[in-house]
Motif scaffolding. Sequence first.
Motif, PDB file in Angstrom:
ATOM      1  N   ARG A   1      43.199  43.900  31.591  1.00  0.00           N
ATOM      2  CA  ARG A   1      41.901  44.012  30.485  1.00  0.00           C
ATOM      3  C   ARG A   1      41.849  43.156  29.456  1.00  0.00           C
ATOM      4  O   ARG A   1      40.745  42.709  28.983  1.00  0.00           O
TER       5      ARG A   1
ATOM      6  N   GLY B   1      31.935  39.741  32.473  1.00  0.00           N
ATOM      7  CA  GLY B   1      32.649  40.635  33.654  1.00  0.00           C
ATOM      8  C   GLY B   1      32.782  40.059  35.001  1.00  0.00           C
ATOM      9  O   GLY B   1      32.567  38.853  35.245  1.00  0.00           O
TER      10      GLY B   1
ATOM     11  N   ARG C   1      31.798  45.260  43.867  1.00  0.00           N
ATOM     12  CA  ARG C   1      32.497  46.110  42.832  1.00  0.00           C
ATOM     13  C   ARG C   1      32.398  45.341  41.389  1.00  0.00           C
ATOM     14  O   ARG C   1      32.986  43.969  41.260  1.00  0.00           O
ATOM     15  N   GLN C   2      31.709  45.933  40.632  1.00  0.00           N
ATOM     16  CA  GLN C   2      31.485  45.472  39.274  1.00  0.00           C
ATOM     17  C   GLN C   2      32.680  45.805  38.296  1.00  0.00           C
ATOM     18  O   GLN C   2      32.881  47.028  38.160  1.00  0.00           O
ATOM     19  N   ILE C   3      33.318  45.011  37.847  1.00  0.00           N
ATOM     20  CA  ILE C   3      34.434  45.121  36.855  1.00  0.00           C
ATOM     21  C   ILE C   3      33.989  44.704  35.291  1.00  0.00           C
ATOM     22  O   ILE C   3      33.464  43.410  35.296  1.00  0.00           O
ATOM     23  N   ALA C   4      33.935  45.570  34.345  1.00  0.00           N
ATOM     24  CA  ALA C   4      33.607  44.995  33.107  1.00  0.00           C
ATOM     25  C   ALA C   4      34.393  44.150  32.329  1.00  0.00           C
ATOM     26  O   ALA C   4      35.365  43.981  32.823  1.00  0.00           O
TER      27      ALA C   4
ATOM     28  N   THR D   1      37.467  47.461  32.994  1.00  0.00           N
ATOM     29  CA  THR D   1      37.184  48.925  33.491  1.00  0.00           C
ATOM     30  C   THR D   1      36.243  48.735  34.711  1.00  0.00           C
ATOM     31  O   THR D   1      35.295  47.824  34.795  1.00  0.00           O
TER      32      THR D   1
ATOM     33  N   GLU E   1      32.861  49.410  36.650  1.00  0.00           N
ATOM     34  CA  GLU E   1      31.749  49.731  36.442  1.00  0.00           C
ATOM     35  C   GLU E   1      30.924  50.365  37.348  1.00  0.00           C
ATOM     36  O   GLU E   1      30.232  51.627  37.407  1.00  0.00           O
ATOM     37  N   SER E   2      30.801  49.918  38.806  1.00  0.00           N
ATOM     38  CA  SER E   2      30.041  50.430  39.718  1.00  0.00           C
ATOM     39  C   SER E   2      30.664  49.911  41.212  1.00  0.00           C
ATOM     40  O   SER E   2      31.436  48.794  41.222  1.00  0.00           O
TER      41      SER E   2
ATOM     42  N   ARG F   1      23.552  42.632  41.014  1.00  0.00           N
ATOM     43  CA  ARG F   1      24.958  43.225  40.917  1.00  0.00           C
ATOM     44  C   ARG F   1      25.652  42.116  40.578  1.00  0.00           C
ATOM     45  O   ARG F   1      26.959  42.057  40.243  1.00  0.00           O
TER      46      ARG F   1
ATOM     47  N   ARG G   1      27.875  37.342  36.480  1.00  0.00           N
ATOM     48  CA  ARG G   1      29.350  37.711  36.302  1.00  0.00           C
ATOM     49  C   ARG G   1      30.237  36.378  36.978  1.00  0.00           C
ATOM     50  O   ARG G   1      29.722  35.532  37.724  1.00  0.00           O
TER      51      ARG G   1
END
Length: 218
Positions: free
Chosen positions: A9, A18, A42-45, A49, A51-52, A95, A99
Amino acid sequence: MTTTDSRGRSEARRHRQGYAVLDVETTGLDPYRDRVIQVAIRQIAADGTAESEWETLVNPGAGVDPGPVEVHGLTSADLAGAPAFRDVAATIAQRLAGRVFVAHNAPFDWTFVAVESDRAGVRLEVLEWLCTMRFAKALALEVPDKSLATIAAYYAVEQLKAHDAGDDTRVAAEILLRELADADRAGLALPLVECNTSRQRLKRTLRRWFSRFRQPYR
């Protein structure tokens, strides 16, 4: 004590936009002649963490062979009721927008998604990709090869269904966080690669145009 997850992180904070971890299953290996039949994201902030998560099957078109069913397990019957790529292209673009694009063997997945999006007339707002396979090489991991299965085993990430876009994306996302942790520990710069410059977009357009002369457009 700093855990692997917290280190991941910490590293992720360097990229405020992200990450979007993606995997595709396809009818073949040539993005200019073959088609996407499954995609997962997959989204990662920015703080690392989750996200979706999102995935869909994709109908490659009437009469298009689904390709190596023995690998991805998807038959024409499975894909018959799925949306065409053009019908999900805007969702995929949203999406990915802004990023870092992440995949295991990112050049493969990126080119397929970019070419399919070009066909659909949807522009992807992505500037760089991060390949977890190349990341493993940069980290000099002591593994016999850099396949997803091998890197997953190295980091003790369980694979549940190999060559399924949804599960492969989950595995790649877990690998990403562990690689970010290792890079943070080693002070290693991330191996980011530009992937969507105007020159690269023009090159894709030309290659897609010339590919029509090699095989009827599908």
